[in-house]
Design a protein around this motif. Structure first.
Motif, PDB file in Angstrom:
ATOM      1  N   TYR A 226      59.506 -38.724  77.780  1.00  0.00           N
ATOM      2  CA  TYR A 226      58.477 -39.714  78.308  1.00  0.00           C
ATOM      3  C   TYR A 226      56.828 -38.944  79.340  1.00  0.00           C
ATOM      4  O   TYR A 226      56.736 -39.975  79.652  1.00  0.00           O
ATOM      5  N   SER A 227      57.594 -37.946  78.361  1.00  0.00           N
ATOM      6  CA  SER A 227      55.868 -36.896  79.833  1.00  0.00           C
ATOM      7  C   SER A 227      55.237 -36.350  78.372  1.00  0.00           C
ATOM      8  O   SER A 227      55.282 -36.706  77.717  1.00  0.00           O
ATOM      9  N   LYS A 228      54.145 -36.299  78.952  1.00  0.00           N
ATOM     10  CA  LYS A 228      52.820 -36.479  78.311  1.00  0.00           C
ATOM     11  C   LYS A 228      53.011 -34.676  77.566  1.00  0.00           C
ATOM     12  O   LYS A 228      52.479 -34.403  76.580  1.00  0.00           O
ATOM     13  N   HIS A 229      53.799 -34.261  78.146  1.00  0.00           N
ATOM     14  CA  HIS A 229      54.089 -32.757  77.349  1.00  0.00           C
ATOM     15  C   HIS A 229      54.934 -32.658  76.313  1.00  0.00           C
ATOM     16  O   HIS A 229      54.741 -32.520  75.595  1.00  0.00           O
ATOM     17  N   TYR A 231      55.133 -35.793  74.515  1.00  0.00           N
ATOM     18  CA  TYR A 231      54.092 -35.737  73.619  1.00  0.00           C
ATOM     19  C   TYR A 231      53.659 -35.382  73.149  1.00  0.00           C
ATOM     20  O   TYR A 231      53.119 -35.063  71.473  1.00  0.00           O
TER      21      TYR A 231
ATOM     22  N   PHE B 367      46.513 -40.684  75.466  1.00  0.00           N
ATOM     23  CA  PHE B 367      47.825 -40.403  76.478  1.00  0.00           C
ATOM     24  C   PHE B 367      47.011 -39.458  78.281  1.00  0.00           C
ATOM     25  O   PHE B 367      48.634 -39.880  79.124  1.00  0.00           O
ATOM     26  N   ARG B 368      46.222 -39.110  77.975  1.00  0.00           N
ATOM     27  CA  ARG B 368      45.655 -37.965  79.064  1.00  0.00           C
ATOM     28  C   ARG B 368      45.781 -39.092  80.921  1.00  0.00           C
ATOM     29  O   ARG B 368      45.978 -38.431  81.150  1.00  0.00           O
ATOM     30  N   GLY B 370      45.277 -41.226  83.884  1.00  0.00           N
ATOM     31  CA  GLY B 370      46.655 -41.470  84.804  1.00  0.00           C
ATOM     32  C   GLY B 370      46.917 -39.540  85.184  1.00  0.00           C
ATOM     33  O   GLY B 370      46.801 -38.783  84.556  1.00  0.00           O
ATOM     34  N   ARG B 371      47.365 -39.935  87.068  1.00  0.00           N
ATOM     35  CA  ARG B 371      47.866 -38.474  87.364  1.00  0.00           C
ATOM     36  C   ARG B 371      49.239 -38.347  86.874  1.00  0.00           C
ATOM     37  O   ARG B 371      49.637 -37.091  87.137  1.00  0.00           O
ATOM     38  N   SER B 372      50.371 -38.953  86.162  1.00  0.00           N
ATOM     39  CA  SER B 372      51.710 -39.249  86.494  1.00  0.00           C
ATOM     40  C   SER B 372      51.611 -38.049  85.287  1.00  0.00           C
ATOM     41  O   SER B 372      51.027 -37.949  84.500  1.00  0.00           O
ATOM     42  N   VAL B 373      52.654 -37.348  85.458  1.00  0.00           N
ATOM     43  CA  VAL B 373      53.015 -36.100  84.676  1.00  0.00           C
ATOM     44  C   VAL B 373      54.127 -37.345  83.035  1.00  0.00           C
ATOM     45  O   VAL B 373      53.809 -36.589  81.956  1.00  0.00           O
ATOM     46  N   PHE B 374      54.170 -38.787  83.802  1.00  0.00           N
ATOM     47  CA  PHE B 374      54.662 -39.749  82.641  1.00  0.00           C
ATOM     48  C   PHE B 374      54.041 -40.164  81.535  1.00  0.00           C
ATOM     49  O   PHE B 374      52.724 -40.160  82.623  1.00  0.00           O
ATOM     50  N   THR B 375      53.487 -41.153  80.202  1.00  0.00           N
ATOM     51  CA  THR B 375      52.783 -40.778  79.643  1.00  0.00           C
ATOM     52  C   THR B 375      53.315 -42.870  80.016  1.00  0.00           C
ATOM     53  O   THR B 375      54.224 -43.641  80.296  1.00  0.00           O
ATOM     54  N   ARG B 377      53.306 -45.989  78.166  1.00  0.00           N
ATOM     55  CA  ARG B 377      53.009 -46.587  76.757  1.00  0.00           C
ATOM     56  C   ARG B 377      53.055 -48.187  77.040  1.00  0.00           C
ATOM     57  O   ARG B 377      53.169 -48.460  76.150  1.00  0.00           O
TER      58      ARG B 377
END
Lengths: 366, 509
Positions: A226-229, A231, B367-368, B370-375, B377
């Motif tokens: 779920y994290s950008k990392h 992905y 995907f980048r 937004g500020r959240s560390v989560f994507t 979807r």
């Protein structure tokens, strides 16, 4: 017409996507077949009753509360190392250095216990151990990672070689810190003060490890999925060119992911030294760095499935030990059974991806 | 021709891949002394059918007979023994070996390269090829490599030849040469099957056409009695118009200004040599050239993916401000606020991630955010649903990995994502390569729509007929240099073809 024109007996073709329940039915059938095959081989080779052998295998893991705790502890440690290699594997970066990274983490923990044990209070020693172990494991992984990112060296060989360096380093310090003198081993560290020993939860010696690894497992699952990392790791693993095309800095992702991989290995070393054994030997990681490769692959790099696969491997391992003692069989026999079972499980993937068409009965023959 | 025995008779051929029926009870006759054009959209099962004839796949059902005798083809070797040879779209040659070595590779018997070279020369003389048996493959042009492939199957005694989209990589002149050779072989009583999408080639070359649609055999007829419109209608299943729209550019202003661009590959080979041009907003700039003449480097330089030796690439904003793009990576260009979309040549290896599903592929660009560390979807999933709906992408769902889609649908997903970000510059490389007519026209429409929105479109193409109909101006590359820039309206195919092979073409003669 001659034989040449006969339809082949069978041919293989690729399947479409199987629904998940069919895929699992195939896997379950493989496990069942594996058990039958093991039973047959056991009675043929050793003359033992296979049912008794199976009972012994189960007894090896679940025979007593103590055995269950040991089973859980072993699952936790194997799972921890498997979780460590998984982010790198998802990136198609084959980190085979988990053994060394965990060992060097253990060395850092032991160093803190021995060198700081007399000067610092217990909580400060433990804090130092945590920082030092994670950093040491990360460093051990970072060296091959930097070389891979900068000069595209082969990480498989590099990480593998780093294992030997780690083992020899530990062997060296085992002599430097030997206790008692002349034994060549470190022995239990701080046996009277118990400084640097991780606290025990209630009367359960292993519970702390199990809880920590459970948290790491869930965290890793969330991080990867779920994290950008997570992905970015997936994109780099699938195609570095695609990653560059969308502006992902590939070398940075490689180094960052290997740092994480090494740090979690370091955590495994920390738990082994600080929480379980309170000592350090060259074999403290016990090949888990390599077994973890299999655990991770079998679970298709999914941290939650890894709980199951590490259970399977530890369960089989404990079972073979039990047969060895109970029936006076060579321990290798247990390993043969483990190998057979894994062969069936891995082989079942073929039947999930492909199907076999047999010649229709009564088909035209030349 | 009616009372002749077919060289190949395929009856009731069925082949399934999982739930997908690639061929459904297909009937096909191939005659000697005849060139058969096998037509069909992407995924209509042409290549699958031919792969079964050449022993790569084994049919689930059906019979094949050669010269009236029932046969079973289990492997490429069986096919060779029956005189069937296939020239694949992707060449199967060993780069470091010579032509002769490649031809004899894998053949039983003693290795006698001299005799092989002699026989190769004989084959070349008989049909009018030009191949040097001693030349290494890596020294050869694409068309020479193709010739080696054809010689390879002839050397093995093939008299039934299958060519899978042989002209996709050739210049007009090379195509003419190939066609002359194929006609010679036809006159030598060989059976020839050619798979192609290009209608004018079918009309120019073939004696008979057979049409497949959705894995089913629709019909066959002599080429003389039909025309492009009828064949297209048969392929698609309903009437289609074959004209490409070319609206007049609205208020074109310079958008990308390239000056003196020079690029070397990692090996130090000069790929682009002092290239200068301007791409205007609201206009389609076509790039023509033989493949490998610097098209890829040109686009990748603009997109920030290719290290540049010399020169400048400036982006001119709406307010007239100029920004240098050289030295910036795609992320830096994006952060400058330049909305640059790029549809690369290698769709599954660069533009998309083959193993990820549609939603995750839409996320590549966003995907980048937004500020959240989560994507996030949800947004990409919605975008995927929109693209599927608006562009008629054929897919079981948005959770299907893109590698399972057919070529045209993969391209729709990629183009759909790239234009979703409302670009000001759109770079496309071989946007319709391997796509069938329907999908191609969808892509032309999408590109034209971008042009009308004021986007500066740079369109690298290989089909000159399309470039001449679609582009407002055509830049011709030859060996990394600009051979000329001509207006698309009124340009002659022959002239552009000449400019592709020779700097400046014969424009000055």
């Amino acid at each position: 017409m001659n034989n040449k024109t006969r339809t082949p007996l069978f041919h293989v073709s690729k399947r479409g996507l199987l629904p998940w329940y069919k895929a699992w039915a195939i896997r379950a059938a493989a496990l069942l077949l594996a058990l039958v095959a093991c039973g047959v081989i056991t009675s043929l080779v050793t003359g033992q009753n296979p049912i008794q052998v199976y009972a012994a295998i189960i007894n090896g893991s679940f025979g007593s509360p103590r055995k269950i705790w040991v089973l859980l502890q072993n699952i936790a440690m194997l799972l921890c190392v498997s979780l460590a290699v998984t982010p790198a594997f998802r990136m198609r970066c084959w980190n085979l250095g988990a053994e060394g990274q965990a060992l060097i983490g253990g060395l850092a923990a032991a160093a803190c216990m021995i060198l700081l044990g007399k000067t610092l209070p217990n909580w400060a020693v433990i804090a130092c151990m945590c920082v030092a172990s994670l950093a040491a494991g990360a460093l051990w992984a970072a060296i091959p990672a930097v070389f891979k990112a900068r000069w595209n060296t082969n990480e498989t060989l590099f990480t593998l070689m780093m294992n030997y360096v780690a083992t020899q380093l530990v062997a060296y310090y085992c002599v430097v810190w030997e206790s008692p003198k002349g034994s060549g081993t470190i022995g239990v560290i701080n046996p009277s003060t118990e400084i640097g020993w991780f606290p025990q939860i209630g009367s359960y010696k292993y519970l702390l490890n199990i809880l920590i690894v459970a948290i790491v497992c869930v965290a890793m699952y969330i991080y990867l999925n779920y994290s950008k990392h997570g992905y970015e790791i997936a994109v780099v693993g699938e195609s570095e060119r695609t990653a560059r095309y969308v502006g992902i800095k590939v070398d940075r992702v490689i180094i960052r992911t290997m740092l994480l991989s090494g740090a979690v290995c370091g955590l495994a070393g920390l738990l082994l030294v600080g929480s379980t054994n309170h000592t350090l030997t060259t074999t403290i990681v016990d090949g888990r760095g390599f077994t973890a490769v299999m655990v991770s692959w079998l679970a298709k790099f999914n941290p939650i499935w890894m709980i199951l696969t590490s259970f399977l491997i530890v369960f089989l391992g404990r079972g073979s030990g039990e047969i060895a003692t109970k029936f006076g069989l060579n321990r290798s026999f247990g390993d043969i059974l483990t190998g057979l079972i894994l062969f069936f499980i891995i082989g079942s993937e073929f039947f999930i991806n492909y199907q076999i068409h047999f010649r229709k009965s009564g088909g035209k023959e030349g | 021709m009616d009372n002749k025995t077919p060289a190949v008779k395929m009856r009731n051929i069925t082949k399934t891949f999982g739930p997908v029926v690639a061929n459904d009870k297909v009937w096909l006759d191939i005659y000697r002394g005849e060139i058969l054009a096998l037509l069909g959209e992407n995924g209509s099962g042409k290549t699958t059918l031919m792969n079964m004839l050449s022993g790569i796949y084994f049919p689930d059902e059906g019979e094949i007979s050669i010269d009236g005798k029932d046969v079973v083809i289990r492997s490429p070797k069986d096919a060779f023994d029956l005189g069937i040879g296939m020239i694949h779209q992707h060449f199967k040659l060993v780069d470091v070996l010579t032509a002769a070595e490649n031809v004899v590779l894998g053949l039983p018997g003693k290795l006698d390269l001299k005799a092989a070279a002699k026989k190769i020369r004989e084959i070349c003389d008989a049909y009018g090829f030009e191949v040097d048996p001693e030349q290494k493959i890596y020294d050869m042009s694409v068309s020479q490599k193709q010739t080696v492939e054809i010689v390879k199957v002839l050397y093995r005694g093939a008299d039934i030849l299958i060519l899978d989209e042989p002209t996709a990589v050739l210049t007009p002149q090379e195509t003419d040469k190939l066609f002359a050779v194929l006609r010679n072989m036809r006159d030598d009583n060989k059976a020839i099957v050619i798979i192609t999408h290009k209608m004018h080639e079918v009309e120019a070359l073939s004696d008979r056409v057979a049409v497949l649609r959705h894995g089913q055999f629709i019909g066959d007829m002599p080429t003389k009695t039909t025309n492009a419109q009828e064949m297209t209608n048969m392929m698609v299943g309903h009437a289609v118009t074959l004209n490409i729209d070319r609206p007049e550019p609205v208020d074109p202003k310079p958008r990308i200004v390239v000056k003196g661009l020079t690029v070397r590959s990692i090996d130090g080979i000069l790929k682009l040599d002092d290239v200068s041009f301007t791409a205007n907003s609201g206009e389609i700039l076509g790039i023509a050239g033989i493949s490998g003449c610097g098209q890829k480097e040109l686009l990748e330089s603009i997109a920030g993916l290719q290290p540049v030796e010399k020169g400048s690439i400036e982006y001119i904003g709406d307010d007239g401000s100029a920004e240098q793009l050289i030295g910036k990576d795609p992320l830096a260009i994006q952060r400058m606020g330049v909305s640059l979309s790029f549809v690369p040549e290698d769709r599954l290896g660069m533009g998309l991630v083959a193993n990820m599903d549609l939603g995750d592929n839409m996320m590549l660009r966003s995907f980048r955010s937004g500020r959240s560390v989560f994507t996030d979807r949800k947004t990409p999933r919605q975008l995927a649903l929109d693209v599927v709906e608006e562009l008629d992408v054929v897919t079981p769902g948005i959770t299907t990995p893109v590698r399972r889609l057919s070529g045209g649908n993969v391209q729709k997903v990629l183009v759909g994502r790239e234009i979703a970000s409302a670009p000001t510059v759109l770079l496309t490389a071989y946007a319709v390569r391997g796509l069938d007519i329907n999908s191609s026209y969808t892509i032309y429409d999408l590109i034209n729509k971008q042009k009308k929105n004021g986007v500066a479109v740079i369109y690298v193409g290989e089909d000159l007929d399309v470039l001449l109909e679609l582009a407002d101006r055509i830049l011709v590359l030859c060996g990394g240099k600009v051979s000329g820039i001509v207006p698309g309206r009124g340009a002659k195919k022959r002239d552009v073809g000449m400019m592709m092979t020779k700097l400046g073409g014969n424009a000055h003669e």
